[in-house]
Design a protein around this motif. Sequence first.
Motif, PDB file in Angstrom:
ATOM      1  N   ASN A   1      15.390  11.445  -2.029  1.00 39.67           N
ATOM      2  CA  ASN A   1      15.323  11.566  -3.493  1.00 39.67           C
ATOM      3  C   ASN A   1      15.018  13.012  -3.903  1.00 39.67           C
ATOM      4  O   ASN A   1      15.559  13.509  -4.902  1.00 39.67           O
ATOM      5  N   ALA A   2      14.181  13.665  -3.121  1.00 38.24           N
ATOM      6  CA  ALA A   2      13.860  15.067  -3.431  1.00 38.24           C
ATOM      7  C   ALA A   2      15.091  15.950  -3.248  1.00 38.24           C
ATOM      8  O   ALA A   2      15.358  16.840  -4.063  1.00 38.24           O
ATOM      9  N   ALA A   3      15.850  15.700  -2.187  1.00 36.31           N
ATOM     10  CA  ALA A   3      17.057  16.485  -1.945  1.00 36.31           C
ATOM     11  C   ALA A   3      18.083  16.265  -3.043  1.00 36.31           C
ATOM     12  O   ALA A   3      18.766  17.210  -3.474  1.00 36.31           O
ATOM     13  N   GLN A   4      18.195  15.034  -3.490  1.00 33.06           N
ATOM     14  CA  GLN A   4      19.147  14.731  -4.558  1.00 33.06           C
ATOM     15  C   GLN A   4      18.753  15.382  -5.881  1.00 33.06           C
ATOM     16  O   GLN A   4      19.610  15.657  -6.720  1.00 33.06           O
TER      17      GLN A   4
ATOM     18  N   ILE B   1      10.445   4.728   6.561  1.00 30.67           N
ATOM     19  CA  ILE B   1      11.531   4.538   5.602  1.00 30.67           C
ATOM     20  C   ILE B   1      11.131   5.028   4.215  1.00 30.67           C
ATOM     21  O   ILE B   1      11.955   5.595   3.479  1.00 30.67           O
ATOM     22  N   TYR B   2       9.848   4.864   3.869  1.00 31.66           N
ATOM     23  CA  TYR B   2       9.401   5.343   2.552  1.00 31.66           C
ATOM     24  C   TYR B   2       9.368   6.872   2.510  1.00 31.66           C
ATOM     25  O   TYR B   2       9.747   7.491   1.501  1.00 31.66           O
ATOM     26  N   ILE B   3       8.937   7.488   3.591  1.00 31.40           N
ATOM     27  CA  ILE B   3       8.917   8.952   3.631  1.00 31.40           C
ATOM     28  C   ILE B   3      10.346   9.498   3.646  1.00 31.40           C
ATOM     29  O   ILE B   3      10.653  10.492   2.973  1.00 31.40           O
ATOM     30  N   LEU B   4      11.217   8.834   4.383  1.00 27.76           N
ATOM     31  CA  LEU B   4      12.618   9.258   4.445  1.00 27.76           C
ATOM     32  C   LEU B   4      13.268   9.171   3.066  1.00 27.76           C
ATOM     33  O   LEU B   4      13.973  10.096   2.637  1.00 27.76           O
TER      34      LEU B   4
ATOM     35  N   ILE C   1      12.285  -4.479   9.522  1.00 28.85           N
ATOM     36  CA  ILE C   1      13.319  -4.172   8.528  1.00 28.85           C
ATOM     37  C   ILE C   1      13.658  -5.380   7.678  1.00 28.85           C
ATOM     38  O   ILE C   1      14.209  -5.243   6.569  1.00 28.85           O
ATOM     39  N   ARG C   2      13.338  -6.575   8.141  1.00 26.04           N
ATOM     40  CA  ARG C   2      13.628  -7.785   7.362  1.00 26.04           C
ATOM     41  C   ARG C   2      12.896  -7.772   6.017  1.00 26.04           C
ATOM     42  O   ARG C   2      13.325  -8.434   5.067  1.00 26.04           O
ATOM     43  N   TYR C   3      11.798  -7.030   5.939  1.00 24.37           N
ATOM     44  CA  TYR C   3      11.011  -6.956   4.717  1.00 24.37           C
ATOM     45  C   TYR C   3      11.413  -5.770   3.840  1.00 24.37           C
ATOM     46  O   TYR C   3      10.833  -5.561   2.771  1.00 24.37           O
ATOM     47  N   LEU C   4      12.368  -4.993   4.295  1.00 24.58           N
ATOM     48  CA  LEU C   4      12.699  -3.727   3.632  1.00 24.58           C
ATOM     49  C   LEU C   4      14.176  -3.660   3.261  1.00 24.58           C
ATOM     50  O   LEU C   4      14.828  -2.632   3.414  1.00 24.58           O
TER      51      LEU C   4
ATOM     52  N   THR D   1       0.827  -1.217   0.000  1.00 21.86           N
ATOM     53  CA  THR D   1       0.000   0.000   0.000  1.00 21.86           C
ATOM     54  C   THR D   1       0.856   1.259   0.000  1.00 21.86           C
ATOM     55  O   THR D   1       0.665   2.165  -0.820  1.00 21.86           O
ATOM     56  N   VAL D   2       1.815   1.316   0.917  1.00 19.28           N
ATOM     57  CA  VAL D   2       2.652   2.513   1.042  1.00 19.28           C
ATOM     58  C   VAL D   2       3.556   2.664  -0.183  1.00 19.28           C
ATOM     59  O   VAL D   2       3.819   3.778  -0.643  1.00 19.28           O
ATOM     60  N   GLY D   3       4.017   1.539  -0.719  1.00 18.86           N
ATOM     61  CA  GLY D   3       4.900   1.582  -1.877  1.00 18.86           C
ATOM     62  C   GLY D   3       4.242   2.150  -3.118  1.00 18.86           C
ATOM     63  O   GLY D   3       4.929   2.598  -4.043  1.00 18.86           O
ATOM     64  N   LYS D   4       2.899   2.150  -3.163  1.00 19.96           N
ATOM     65  CA  LYS D   4       2.166   2.663  -4.334  1.00 19.96           C
ATOM     66  C   LYS D   4       1.881   4.156  -4.224  1.00 19.96           C
ATOM     67  O   LYS D   4       1.418   4.782  -5.190  1.00 19.96           O
ATOM     68  N   ILE D   5       2.141   4.732  -3.057  1.00 24.51           N
ATOM     69  CA  ILE D   5       1.883   6.164  -2.882  1.00 24.51           C
ATOM     70  C   ILE D   5       2.969   6.963  -3.597  1.00 24.51           C
ATOM     71  O   ILE D   5       4.157   6.748  -3.356  1.00 24.51           O
TER      72      ILE D   5
END
Length: 493
Positions: A77-80, A69-72, A107-110, A36-40
Motif C-alpha cells: 500500500n505504501a508503494a502504491q 502478510i499484514y506487513i507485506l 492462510i485459511r483465516y486470511l 491484534t495485528v489488524g489494529k496496528i
Amino acid sequence: MDDLLPKLLAFPPHPPPQTPLSDFQYDEGIRNQISTVGKIPEKNLLPQTSGGENALDVINPAINTVPYIYILLAHINAAQKGNKGVNWDTLWAKIANFLETFDGRQIRYLGKEFTQIIETAVTLARSNNQSILAIGPIRTALLRLDPSGSILTSTHLHLVELALEARDYETVLPVIDKFIYHFPGATNQPRPKFLCELGLSPTAYITPESKLTAKLNHQDVLEYFMYSGMVYIGLRKWESALECLENAITYPAKDVSKIMVEAYKKWILVGLLLEGKPLNLPKSTSSSVAKSYHVVAKPYETVAQIFETGTASRLKAEVEAGQKIWQGDCNMGLMLSVLSAYQKFQIRNLADIYSKISIPEVNNLTMSAETGGKLQSPALAEQLVQSMISEGSLNATLSHPPNGPAILTFGLGAPIMTEDQMQKELQASKQRIQFLTQEIKTTDRLLTYDKEYVKYMQKLKKNAKNGVTDQGISGPDMDWNPIEDEDIMAGVF
C-alpha cells in the motif's frame, strides 16, 4: 518495530509445544492474533528494526504467516501511494517468497489478504510485461492452499490466463492436471466448527465467504476449461486438451454461448489430431445445443469430414479457402497441425493392411495435405516415419537391408511395458481410485445440504410416482445447476 515484534510473533508458539494445540486453542489463538495485528496502523509496520533490518527479512512467513502478510500489505500500500522508501523490485521478491512459503493452515483465516496479494502479483507482473514471473509463485500458492487441487477458484483463472499470455505452459501443469470436482459456493454446506481442522475438506474453507476465492459465474467456469484446453494444445497434449474442451462444450447452460462455440471449434480439430476422424458429440449434449454447434461451426465440420474421407489436395484447398475464418478464430496454428497430421494417420492406417512395407511404397501410398501430393522423395518419407517412431506416435521399427530400401515393420498392439512401468501404472491407478472414492463421499455429504439438489431429487421422486421418466441431465427437464446461472455470457449465437 522492536517493540512490536513480541506482539507480532506471539502466535503460533515457537518452538511448538510438546502437546499440540487443540483445534479450539489454535482457532482462538489465531483469531486473537489477527484482531491484534489488524489494529496496528500500517505506518507502524513499515519501520526497520534497531538493527536496520526490514521486518519482512526478520519474520519467517512459513511460521508467522499472519504478521508477515499484514506487513507485506502495508509495504504494498505504501508503494502504491508513492512511498520512495519502498522498492518494488525488493517487494516483488517478498511477494513471490510469501506465495511459495505461507502456512496453509493459517492462510485459511486470511482470505481477503491472500486474494489481495494474488491480485497485486498479477497486476505487477502484467504492468511490467513479465507475466511469466507470477506463474510459478501463484501455482505454488494454489497447491499450498489446496494440495488436492479439487476445487476451482478465481485464482485458477488468473493462472491459466497468465500462462497463455507468457506462453509458459509447463509450469501450470501441476494445477491444471488436477481434476476439478467442486466449485466454490456451489452448496449450502454447514460451516466448519474450526477452520484450522487439519482434515478439513477444501470445500469447507475455500469459499466466497472466506474470501479465498471470488464467487464464480457461468463464464468463469467456461473460460477456465477453455483456457486450460488451450494450454494443453500449446503442449500438444491432445487427450488432455480434448477433455478440457469437452468440459466446456457439454456445460449444462441454458444457451450456447460464444465461448462454448469457440471451444467446440477447437474440440473438432483436436479430435482430428487425436483420433484422425470426426468425433461424435458426448451423449450428455442436448439436441438443441448440438444443432447450434453444427450451424455455427460448419466450416470446421467440413474440414473434419474431408480429413476422414477426402483427398490430400481437397483438404489443402478447403483449409486455404477458409484461411480468414481460422485466423479470425485464432485457430490457424491448429489447422496447420491438422494438415501435417493427415499423412501421419495415413501411415498409421497402413498397419491395418500390411505387417511390413518398404519406405518407397509408403511414399507412393500416402499423400501430404501440406503440399497436396506425394513427398518429393522416399528419403523425406523415411524422415517422417522416423520422427513418428521417435515421438511415440507410430508403433513400428525401421530396418535397412544391405541391398534394398528401408523397411517399415509395424508392431502388434500397444508397446509392451516393463515390470517397473506396470507397477507405477498400477500404483497411480490405485491412488486415483482412492482419491476419487473420497471425493464421491465428500460430494454426497455436500449434496445432502444443497437445497436445490434436494428439490430436484424430490421432483424426480414425484415424477416417478406419476409415471414420468427422467429426461437426463441434458434434457429440458433439468432445473438443478450446482452453480448459480447468473451472468450468462453475452454474444449468444
